[in-house]
Write a protein that holds these residues in place. Structure first.
Motif, short mmCIF file in Angstrom:
data_model
loop_
_atom_site.label_atom_id
_atom_site.label_comp_id
_atom_site.label_asym_id
_atom_site.label_seq_id
_atom_site.Cartn_x
_atom_site.Cartn_y
_atom_site.Cartn_z
N SER A 28 0.84 -1.19 0.00
CA SER A 28 0.00 0.00 0.00
C SER A 28 0.88 1.24 0.00
CB SER A 28 -0.90 0.01 1.25
OG SER A 28 -0.11 0.11 2.42
N GLU A 37 -4.50 -3.14 9.00
CA GLU A 37 -5.32 -4.09 8.24
C GLU A 37 -5.51 -3.62 6.80
OE1 GLU A 37 -9.07 -4.69 10.12
OE2 GLU A 37 -8.22 -5.23 12.06
N LYS A 38 -5.61 -2.32 6.63
CA LYS A 38 -5.87 -1.77 5.29
C LYS A 38 -4.68 -1.99 4.35
CE LYS A 38 -10.00 -0.21 6.24
NZ LYS A 38 -10.39 1.18 6.04
N VAL A 48 -5.48 -5.24 2.95
CA VAL A 48 -6.63 -5.07 2.04
C VAL A 48 -6.13 -4.60 0.68
CG1 VAL A 48 -8.70 -3.69 1.59
CG2 VAL A 48 -8.32 -4.65 3.87
N CYS A 69 -10.55 -1.90 -2.95
CA CYS A 69 -9.47 -2.31 -2.05
C CYS A 69 -8.15 -1.59 -2.32
CB CYS A 69 -9.23 -3.82 -2.16
SG CYS A 69 -10.56 -4.84 -1.49
N ALA A 117 -6.17 4.90 2.73
CA ALA A 117 -6.49 3.70 3.50
C ALA A 117 -7.91 3.76 4.08
CB ALA A 117 -5.47 3.52 4.63
N LYS A 118 -8.33 4.95 4.51
CA LYS A 118 -9.65 5.07 5.14
C LYS A 118 -10.78 4.79 4.16
CE LYS A 118 -10.06 10.09 4.43
NZ LYS A 118 -10.21 11.41 5.10
N ARG A 120 -10.68 2.39 1.87
CA ARG A 120 -10.73 0.96 1.57
C ARG A 120 -11.64 0.23 2.54
NH1 ARG A 120 -4.47 0.86 2.18
NH2 ARG A 120 -3.99 2.56 0.72
N THR A 173 -12.87 -2.91 5.02
CA THR A 173 -12.19 -3.91 5.84
C THR A 173 -12.37 -5.27 5.19
OG1 THR A 173 -14.18 -4.37 7.14
CG2 THR A 173 -12.73 -2.59 7.93
#
Length: 373
Positions: free
Chosen positions: A225, A236-237, A240, A308, A313-314, A316, A318
């Motif tokens: 990412s 976690e993202k 993802v 995804c 990140a926010k 994407r 979960t």
């Protein structure tokens, strides 16, 4: 010989449950004293050497920065994969410790199962269940072999990876960020069911921790990412994002790194985004799986993949939301925002490529190349 009878009996210091707590890891050396393997079966070196025909090259499954992986057959007929740590690999030693600590506490149908370890003298090995169909990249990116991956099998693989990732993030006793999800780390069993493997770079989160920062970025460019690759932030993202790249690769049958000579210098993500905006996204679907009967389903999966890999990140979902989307428990999806890395990435180390899993450190960034292990 059963797994139980294969345990180390000649060195009591390694039969950990029989050793006083204060000396529990006395048989380990150096940094390996930190490894907690109390509940992990310990195999005898000679039994593993015999099982692999003394690490014969004919039984070698792969090579990485950590060492080599061999196929073995125990005396009771059980097939295993033996990851043998190179004696000269500092990175491999760190990954060995991490993998034992993480995966020995996990059990899920979509995670590769660790059967035990062997630690004897300078020999350090992990023994896993054997996956007869190798890894996802072995089939997905081969124009001949990919024919075995019809749409239903590919969707089953996508679902399995999502369920395994959700288990890591939310449902296991530990909260774990894998940090290196990619096709070569997705192993396939006899029925082509996926199992996430290689937890050498995984990170355990404790308590209410949601995000962490590191000065040592590890993983594979193309699957990292942006916040992790550029700032060392992972959560976690981050997984993802990697899952989204994987999903788009599975649907398209193309590597994210396969666009090196593309006239627009686009990555797979950039190419998918271009097709999405031009309402030509159906062109992304691998002709091998394209069918009017499943086109709606494949396009929904592409939509999920684009959600995804969004830059922020926010934005994407979960993995819990991803699983619900794949199961059609969520029907209406929000429109995706622009993905990260839509242009082809210029790797920090330049265009030269290294052996699989060999790493370079530039400004505290450790990378592995885009080729499968």
């Amino acid at each position: 010989m059963s797994m139980q009878s294969a345990r180390m009996e000649s060195q009591p210091s390694l039969v950990l449950r029989e050793t006083p707590p204060e000396n529990r890891n006395a048989g380990l050396s150096g940094d390996l004293n930190q490894v907690k393997i109390q509940d992990l079966p310990v195999f005898n070196f000679e039994n593993i050497a015999t099982a692999t025909n003394y690490f014969n090259l004919a039984n070698k499954l792969g090579q990485g920065g950590f060492g080599s992986v061999y196929k073995g057959v125990l005396q009771d007929g059980q097939e295993v994969a033996v990851k043998r740590l190179s004696r000269t690999s500092r990175q491999g030693t760190e990954e060995f410790m991490n993998e034992v600590t993480v995966i020995s506490k996990l059990q899920h149908r979509n995670l590769v199962r660790l059967l035990g370890c062997c630690i004897e003298g300078e020999e350090k090995m992990l023994i896993f269940e054997y996956m007869p169909n190798k890894s996802l990249d072995f089939y997905l990116f081969d124009p001949v072999k990919k024919v075995v991956l019809d749409w239903q099998k590919r969707f089953n693989i996508i679902e399995g990876i999502s369920r395994g990732s959700l288990y890591l993030h939310r449902d296991s006793r530990l909260r774990i960020i894998h940090r290196d999800l990619k096709p070569s780390n997705i192993l396939l069993d006899g029925e082509l069911n996926p199992k996430i493997s290689d937890f050498g770079m995984a990170k355990i989160f404790g308590g209410s921790e949601d995000e962490a920062n590191t000065r040592r970025v590890v993983g594979t460019y193309g699957y990292m990412s942006p916040e992790y690759a550029m700032e060392g932030l992972f959560s976690e993202k981050s997984d993802v994002f990697s899952f989204g790249v994987l999903l788009l690769e599975i649907i398209s049958g193309r590597k994210n790194s396969s666009f090196r000579n593309h006239e627009l210098s686009l990555s797979l993500l950039g190419y998918a985004w271009k097709l999405w905006n031009e309402e030509e996204i159906v062109s992304l679907v691998d002709p091998e799986i394209f069918s009017p009967d499943n086109v709606y389903h494949t396009l929904r999966c592409i939509h999920i993949g684009l959600l995804c890999v969004q830059e922020l990140a926010k934005e994407r979902p979960t993995m819990a939301t991803v699983v619900s989307m794949l199961n059609s428990e969520i029907v209406n999806f929000p429109p995706p925002q622009q993905p990260a890395f839509i242009q082809r990435q210029i790797e920090l180390r330049g265009e030269s490529s290294q052996q699989s899993h060999n790493s370079n450190s530039i400004n505290n960034v450790t990378v592995t190349n885009l080729q499968g292990r």
